[in-house]
Design an enzyme around this catalytic site. Sequence first.
Site, PDB file in Angstrom:
ATOM      1  N   LYS A 125       0.836  -1.202   0.000  1.00  0.00           N
ATOM      2  CA  LYS A 125       0.000   0.000   0.000  1.00  0.00           C
ATOM      3  C   LYS A 125       0.879   1.264   0.000  1.00  0.00           C
ATOM      4  O   LYS A 125       0.534   2.269  -0.604  1.00  0.00           O
ATOM      5  CB  LYS A 125      -0.932   0.002   1.208  1.00  0.00           C
ATOM      6  N   GLU A 209      -3.262   6.186   8.849  1.00  0.00           N
ATOM      7  CA  GLU A 209      -4.187   6.973   8.032  1.00  0.00           C
ATOM      8  C   GLU A 209      -5.227   7.584   8.948  1.00  0.00           C
ATOM      9  O   GLU A 209      -5.570   6.995   9.972  1.00  0.00           O
ATOM     10  CB  GLU A 209      -4.928   6.049   7.033  1.00  0.00           C
ATOM     11  N   ARG A 301      -5.793  -7.763 -10.018  1.00  0.00           N
ATOM     12  CA  ARG A 301      -6.393  -9.047 -10.415  1.00  0.00           C
ATOM     13  C   ARG A 301      -7.867  -8.823 -10.739  1.00  0.00           C
ATOM     14  O   ARG A 301      -8.375  -7.705 -10.588  1.00  0.00           O
ATOM     15  CB  ARG A 301      -6.303 -10.031  -9.250  1.00  0.00           C
TER      16      ARG A 301
END
Length: 500
Positions: A125, A209, A301
């Site tokens: 990430k 975050e 994906r």
Amino acid sequence: MNQTHFSMTRITKILIANRGEIAVRIIKTAHLLNIKTVAVYSEADRLAPHVRLANEAVLLGPPPSSESYLIEEKIIEAAKATGANAIHPGYGFLSENAGFAKKVADNNLIFIGPSPEAIEVMGSKLAAKHAVSKYDIPMVPGTDKAIQDPEEAKVIAKKIGFPILIKASAGGGGKGMRVVNNEGELEENMARAISEAESSFGDGSVFIEKYITSPKHIEIQVLGDQHGNVIHLFERECSVQRRHQKVVEEAPSPVVSEEMRNRMGQDAINTAKACGYYGAGTVEFIVDEAMNYYFLEMNTRLQVEHPVTEEISGVDLVEQQILVAQGEALQIKQEDLTINGHALELRLYAEDAEDNFMPDTGTLNVYKRPSGPGVRVDDGFDEGMEVPIYYDPMIAKLIVHGSNRTEAINKMIQAINDYKIEGIKTTLSFGKFVFEHPEFQNGSFTTKFVESHFSPEKLKLGKQNEKLAAAIAAAMFFEKDNAIPKISNDENLGWNSRMQ
Ligand code: ADP
């Protein structure tokens, strides 16, 4: 961008390195394209539909995935032994494993997915945030690098304001996240997050975050080719989640305007371009109540929820993945795409919604699928089969398509009523609760939906009401069609009032 894994080889036989509904889904499209298929399976899946449907099947080993579906060498060996020239990884298992994608290419086989480099960057990430930083894509306020020191974390947390979220950089599937509400909770949670990330993902990098208290999860489907073309296929709304994991998805989102869709779409295209992406991918965002959206991550994906996009766009995403992997240029142009109607998906997990969504196992004593125009079931089980304990508990996806959202919801409720499953607990009745809920119907629901509105008692009550209704219906010779719940015209509040 340097396209190092460019190939123009025609795919003639695909080995599907997966099981269950997604293996079946891939086999179906491959056969439509006249491509032969090879299934792989564990001892627990000997009788599974994907094994029967494929042209050939290779036994990998004992049931645990670590002894079967995750053994890279055995899968590559199986592809070579059967003369397959491509491998489709599906989702989960080896699909986001850059090392596997590279091994496949090193063995002169085509990996149906993006380059190992793109998988690697987007698999972290933090690396993903860094890669997209050259574009002006909004990010959730927080740290842009791994953080170890609780004191440093405290300073950052105070700056962005509690609550905050500690996230594992290598995290996935909703795992490796911890909400911290105040300074006092920070140190302990951080230590735990680091050790959890280490044990679950083999990488203890965590970052911070801002915790958006009640967001929506909205993601964009992208499709790129090996010639640098990237398009987006609109958004999917996936805010109904339990344990940060999706259960209900839809396309389009009931709150996204045309203007916002275009902006998010362009940001998603730029995200894909940032890593030279080709194949099908998904760029995930969270959206706050003021309709600001923030980049979360990119999934490299095919997503579980890809059918809702297929239903509204008319594009077979598996077909596109195969064509792109062969080296073909995208034939679909952005301006050719339009949204046709509305699609909904319910994931049928073998879980007991009345017991905190605990996984359930057993035999599908009765398994009757619903059918009808606009009703699609993607599944990997048949009546009489056992649901093994070794794998993801999702047994099927119920997908409906309607000319508008109201029609789709009514169709979904009808399809849920028609779906007959006995012998195992599933999220079917939970799904009905969701689709009948006014907050779902008016579109204002957020990722807090389950926590705020759902309780086992409500589900039980719903079932009792159902029995009562059935009794009344029988007594009054009530006509079946009249029993379809109608969407209420509840006043549109919150999210909905902003959607115009
Ligand atoms: P994973 O890779 O584990 O799926 P994501 O980053 O995609 O993790 O997030 C999964 C879900 O967790 C999101 O859909 C959302 O519900 C929640 N989430 C993630 N980041 C935040 C955040 N900063 N604030 C609030 N919720 C978040």
